[in-house]
Design an enzyme around this catalytic site. Structure first.
Site, PDB file in Angstrom:
ATOM      1  N   ASN A   1       0.804  -1.238   0.000  1.00 32.85           N
ATOM      2  CA  ASN A   1       0.000   0.000   0.000  1.00 32.85           C
ATOM      3  C   ASN A   1       0.833   1.283   0.000  1.00 32.85           C
ATOM      4  O   ASN A   1       0.447   2.272  -0.612  1.00 32.85           O
ATOM      5  CB  ASN A   1      -1.011  -0.010   1.165  1.00 32.85           C
ATOM      6  CG  ASN A   1      -0.362   0.018   2.508  1.00 32.85           C
ATOM      7  OD1 ASN A   1       0.652  -0.645   2.726  1.00 32.85           O
ATOM      8  ND2 ASN A   1      -0.916   0.786   3.415  1.00 32.85           N
TER       9      ASN A   1
ATOM     10  N   GLY B   1       4.997 -14.296  -1.113  1.00 38.21           N
ATOM     11  CA  GLY B   1       5.169 -14.430   0.333  1.00 38.21           C
ATOM     12  C   GLY B   1       5.391 -15.872   0.757  1.00 38.21           C
ATOM     13  O   GLY B   1       6.271 -16.161   1.573  1.00 38.21           O
TER      14      GLY B   1
ATOM     15  N   GLU C   1       3.725  -5.299  12.253  1.00 40.82           N
ATOM     16  CA  GLU C   1       2.796  -4.169  12.072  1.00 40.82           C
ATOM     17  C   GLU C   1       1.674  -4.681  11.190  1.00 40.82           C
ATOM     18  O   GLU C   1       1.879  -4.913  10.003  1.00 40.82           O
ATOM     19  CB  GLU C   1       3.520  -2.997  11.393  1.00 40.82           C
ATOM     20  CG  GLU C   1       4.752  -2.495  12.139  1.00 40.82           C
ATOM     21  CD  GLU C   1       4.420  -1.768  13.433  1.00 40.82           C
ATOM     22  OE1 GLU C   1       3.254  -1.370  13.615  1.00 40.82           O
ATOM     23  OE2 GLU C   1       5.319  -1.606  14.259  1.00 40.82           O
TER      24      GLU C   1
ATOM     25  N   CYS D   1      -3.260   1.712   6.254  1.00 39.68           N
ATOM     26  CA  CYS D   1      -3.641   0.985   7.474  1.00 39.68           C
ATOM     27  C   CYS D   1      -4.201   1.934   8.526  1.00 39.68           C
ATOM     28  O   CYS D   1      -4.854   1.505   9.463  1.00 39.68           O
ATOM     29  CB  CYS D   1      -2.434   0.237   8.013  1.00 39.68           C
ATOM     30  SG  CYS D   1      -1.039   1.338   8.299  1.00 39.68           S
TER      31      CYS D   1
ATOM     32  N   GLU E   1       7.588   0.405  16.055  1.00 39.80           N
ATOM     33  CA  GLU E   1       8.689   0.877  15.222  1.00 39.80           C
ATOM     34  C   GLU E   1       8.757   2.401  15.353  1.00 39.80           C
ATOM     35  O   GLU E   1       7.948   2.995  16.045  1.00 39.80           O
ATOM     36  CB  GLU E   1       8.486   0.407  13.781  1.00 39.80           C
ATOM     37  CG  GLU E   1       8.507  -1.128  13.703  1.00 39.80           C
ATOM     38  CD  GLU E   1       8.535  -1.724  12.311  1.00 39.80           C
ATOM     39  OE1 GLU E   1       8.317  -1.013  11.324  1.00 39.80           O
ATOM     40  OE2 GLU E   1       8.788  -2.945  12.220  1.00 39.80           O
TER      41      GLU E   1
HETATM   42  P1  NAD Z   1       0.067  -9.390   3.122  1.00 38.17           P
HETATM   43  O1  NAD Z   1       0.116  -9.858   4.533  1.00 38.17           O
HETATM   44  O2  NAD Z   1      -0.696 -10.189   2.150  1.00 38.17           O
HETATM   45  O3  NAD Z   1       1.552  -9.284   2.513  1.00 38.17           O
HETATM   46  C1  NAD Z   1       2.536  -8.482   3.092  1.00 38.17           C
HETATM   47  C2  NAD Z   1       3.904  -9.023   2.714  1.00 38.17           C
HETATM   48  O4  NAD Z   1       4.068 -10.306   3.298  1.00 38.17           O
HETATM   49  C3  NAD Z   1       4.104  -9.217   1.208  1.00 38.17           C
HETATM   50  O5  NAD Z   1       5.427  -8.871   0.877  1.00 38.17           O
HETATM   51  C4  NAD Z   1       3.870 -10.702   1.030  1.00 38.17           C
HETATM   52  O6  NAD Z   1       4.524 -11.254  -0.085  1.00 38.17           O
HETATM   53  C5  NAD Z   1       4.474 -11.250   2.326  1.00 38.17           C
HETATM   54  N1  NAD Z   1       3.983 -12.561   2.752  1.00 38.17           N
HETATM   55  C6  NAD Z   1       2.775 -13.125   2.509  1.00 38.17           C
HETATM   56  N2  NAD Z   1       2.712 -14.353   3.071  1.00 38.17           N
HETATM   57  C7  NAD Z   1       3.905 -14.565   3.685  1.00 38.17           C
HETATM   58  C8  NAD Z   1       4.449 -15.639   4.448  1.00 38.17           C
HETATM   59  N3  NAD Z   1       3.756 -16.746   4.691  1.00 38.17           N
HETATM   60  N4  NAD Z   1       5.693 -15.501   4.933  1.00 38.17           N
HETATM   61  C9  NAD Z   1       6.405 -14.379   4.711  1.00 38.17           C
HETATM   62  N5  NAD Z   1       5.960 -13.338   3.987  1.00 38.17           N
HETATM   63  C10 NAD Z   1       4.708 -13.423   3.489  1.00 38.17           C
HETATM   64  O7  NAD Z   1      -0.427  -7.895   3.186  1.00 38.17           O
HETATM   65  P2  NAD Z   1      -0.750  -6.924   1.963  1.00 38.17           P
HETATM   66  O8  NAD Z   1      -2.023  -7.365   1.345  1.00 38.17           O
HETATM   67  O9  NAD Z   1       0.466  -6.775   1.130  1.00 38.17           O
HETATM   68  O10 NAD Z   1      -0.948  -5.537   2.727  1.00 38.17           O
HETATM   69  C11 NAD Z   1      -2.157  -5.120   3.278  1.00 38.17           C
HETATM   70  C12 NAD Z   1      -2.166  -5.322   4.772  1.00 38.17           C
HETATM   71  O11 NAD Z   1      -1.071  -4.645   5.372  1.00 38.17           O
HETATM   72  C13 NAD Z   1      -3.410  -4.756   5.429  1.00 38.17           C
HETATM   73  O12 NAD Z   1      -3.875  -5.688   6.377  1.00 38.17           O
HETATM   74  C14 NAD Z   1      -2.897  -3.509   6.127  1.00 38.17           C
HETATM   75  O13 NAD Z   1      -3.641  -3.095   7.242  1.00 38.17           O
HETATM   76  C15 NAD Z   1      -1.530  -3.939   6.515  1.00 38.17           C
HETATM   77  N6  NAD Z   1      -0.684  -2.784   6.784  1.00 38.17           N
HETATM   78  C16 NAD Z   1      -0.354  -2.513   8.076  1.00 38.17           C
HETATM   79  C17 NAD Z   1       0.418  -1.403   8.368  1.00 38.17           C
HETATM   80  C18 NAD Z   1       0.833  -1.090   9.783  1.00 38.17           C
HETATM   81  O14 NAD Z   1       1.706  -0.258   9.958  1.00 38.17           O
HETATM   82  N7  NAD Z   1       0.243  -1.694  10.795  1.00 38.17           N
HETATM   83  C19 NAD Z   1       0.861  -0.579   7.334  1.00 38.17           C
HETATM   84  C20 NAD Z   1       0.487  -0.886   6.028  1.00 38.17           C
HETATM   85  C21 NAD Z   1      -0.282  -1.993   5.764  1.00 38.17           C
END
Ligand code: NAD
Length: 482
Positions: free
Chosen positions: A150, A206, A248, A282, A461
């Site tokens: 995002n 991932g 996060e 987020c 963080e």
């Molecule tokens: P996601 O969890 O699908 O993927 C995030 C990352 O994790 C990607 O690089 C993905 O390839 C990797 N990944 C997926 N499965 C994995 C595994 N089993 N092992 C290791 N890595 C893996 O999330 P997304 O769809 O890319 O992002 C959206 C989400 O991120 C939303 O839930 C949003 O709220 C959250 N987000 C949180 C924050 C925060 O600061 N809390 C900030 C931005 C986004």
């Protein structure tokens, strides 16, 4: 078709298995680059190269490391327009947003931690007259950094910069959905002469590349931003080796509006906090709670303003919202709109996909959507949608709204609108979120702790919290002479 490369041991390399993944431009629905479908072999090479680089990098002075971070920041600055265009092509967000927020913030991340590490200090404790304790803060080792789609470069650098500043070597993976600016960063690191192996960037899915990083025995700490479900999988995979974790995760943030607020400011900011970046931040406030006495007025004024928002080609300066990041996410958001209707919600505006003319005719666009009439604890109000969809719900008392605001599994951020200072302090202390914005949204000071409670994350963080996470405290106790 351009094929992106991994960045391992200071050079750009093809994936070991020779496989690639299509990378889409969400505004056109077309594949525009391909990225390595990396797996365990690439992660092994990356960890090996990081391990080789670690001794020299971790023993170097913080000033030495800091200079590299500043150099990289300067190089991104010089290429700001190129980076912004790449971010927009990859993610679908408006170009003005990439230019004014995403890329400047990535630059700031490097600059901030370049300076912060030179000010980092540790503690000492006198045990009466008997002994002196001092705490060494040493780098953890090889760190795995995994980021979402995002805020691609912004969140990628939020992890990499403090990890490197603190003396760690890094194996990082950007989202497979938005890999482009991370690739461009690897090119700049080569240009900046960053010692080989200090930072390694591998691309891919991932469950393959990501999980190979997480489970690698050479990785000592993992910093992850992404969905709560993924965070839970990572925590399980990392547990047997007791890796240090900073997670996060997702959010379902309440935006609480009291009748005594500065109405105009609240209204304008609430449009932003609902729909900025297509609602794909987020920290967006997706559950809007409005005190009953101003509910009808707010509904009318808010819906009017939301209807004025322009969804359009992200390259167009007048587009308020761009494209949704992927076909899969687009389908997910629309399925939640259908769910909301089936749960009894009334759509006040939006609710549909948009077909734009011209180059964007096959892109993934959704109207900003406002829904009312839902129970505070229905699925639409409990699960993260992460798109341009908000619900509005009236409340009668502070107790009632606190109960509703705290009712989800998430606890990332909250927004509060009131001119009553006592109430602002009271709610800020009681609300179960890691971040509270009072009469504002998205003012970010990089020194502050950032992160969520409950299922929104583990650890914090930002600022000293990040430097603490990326270092191992070691206490040295010296007996004093009589
Ligand atoms: P996601 O969890 O699908 O993927 C995030 C990352 O994790 C990607 O690089 C993905 O390839 C990797 N990944 C997926 N499965 C994995 C595994 N089993 N092992 C290791 N890595 C893996 O999330 P997304 O769809 O890319 O992002 C959206 C989400 O991120 C939303 O839930 C949003 O709220 C959250 N987000 C949180 C924050 C925060 O600061 N809390 C900030 C931005 C986004």
């Amino acid at each position: 078709m351009e094929k992106l490369k991994n960045y391992i041991n200071g050079i750009l390399t093809t994936p070991y298995n020779g496989n690639y993944i299509n990378n889409y431009n969400p505004a056109t629905g077309e594949v525009f680059t391909m990225i390595p479908d990396s797996d365990k072999d690439d992660a092994d090479l990356a960890v090996q190269s990081a391990t080789k680089a670690f001794e020299k990098w971790s023993n170097a002075s913080s000033e030495y490391r800091s200079e590299f971070l500043l150099k990289i920041a300067g190089f991104i600055s010089k290429n700001l327009d190129k980076f912004a265009e790449a971010e927009t092509t990859d993610n679908g967000k408006p170009l003005w947003l990439s230019k004014s927020v995403d890329i400047p913030r990535a630059i700031k991340n490097f600059e901030f931690f370049a300076y912060a590490v030179t000010q980092f200090s540790s503690e000492s404790h006198m045990t009466g007259n008997e002994a002196l304790n001092y705490t060494l803060r040493q780098p953890v080792g090889i760190v795995g950094a995994i980021s979402p789609w995002n805020l691609p470069l912004y969140l990628f650098t939020w992890k990499i910069a403090p990890a490197l500043a603190a003396g760690n070597c890094v194996v990082a993976k950007p989202s497979e959905i938005t890999p482009l600016t991370a690739y461009m960063l690897s090119e700049l690191c080569i240009e900046a002469g960053l010692p080989e192996g200090v930072l390694n960037i591998i691309h891919g899915y991932g469950h393959k590349a990501g999980s190979s990083i997480v489970t690698h025995p050479g990785i000592k700490a993992i910093t992850f931003t992404g969905g709560t479900k993924t965070g839970s999988e990572i925590a399980k995979a990392a547990a047997p080796d007791f890796k240090k974790l900073s997670l996060e995760l997702g959010g379902k943030n309440p935006n609480i509006i009291f009748a005594d607020c500065n109405y105009e400011e609240m209204l304008n900011t609430t449009v932003q906090s609902s729909f900025r970046n297509q609602g794909e931040i987020c920290l967006c406030g997706s559950r809007i709670f409005v005190e009953k006495t101003v509910y009808e007025k707010f509904k009318k004024d808010f819906v009017k303003k939301v209807k004025e928002l322009k969804v359009g080609d992200p390259l167009n300066e007048t587009s308020d919202l761009g494209a949704i990041v992927s076909r899969q996410h687009f389908d997910k958001i629309l399925s939640y709109v259908n769910l909301a209707v089936s749960e009894g919600g009334k759509i006040l505006c939006g609710g549909k996909s948009i077909k734009l003319p011209g180059r964007c005719s096959n892109g993934w666009f959704i109207e900003p959507t406002v829904i009312e009439g839902l129970a505070f604890d229905c699925r639409t109000n409990a699960e993260e949608i992460f798109g341009p969809v908000v619900t509005i719900t009236p409340f009668e008392s502070e107790e009632e709204v606190m109960m509703m605001a705290n009712s989800t599994e998430y606890g990332l951020a909250s927004i509060l609108w009131t001119e009553n200072l006592t109430r602002a302090h009271r709610i800020s202390s009681k609300i179960k979120t890691g971040i509270v914005w009072v009469n504002c949204w998205m003012i970010r000071d990089l020194r502050t702790p950032f992160g969520g409670m409950k299922n929104s994350g583990v650890g914090r963080e930002g600022g000293l919290e990040a430097l603490r996470f990326f270092t191992e405290p070691k206490n040295v106790c010296i007996k004093l002479q009589d």
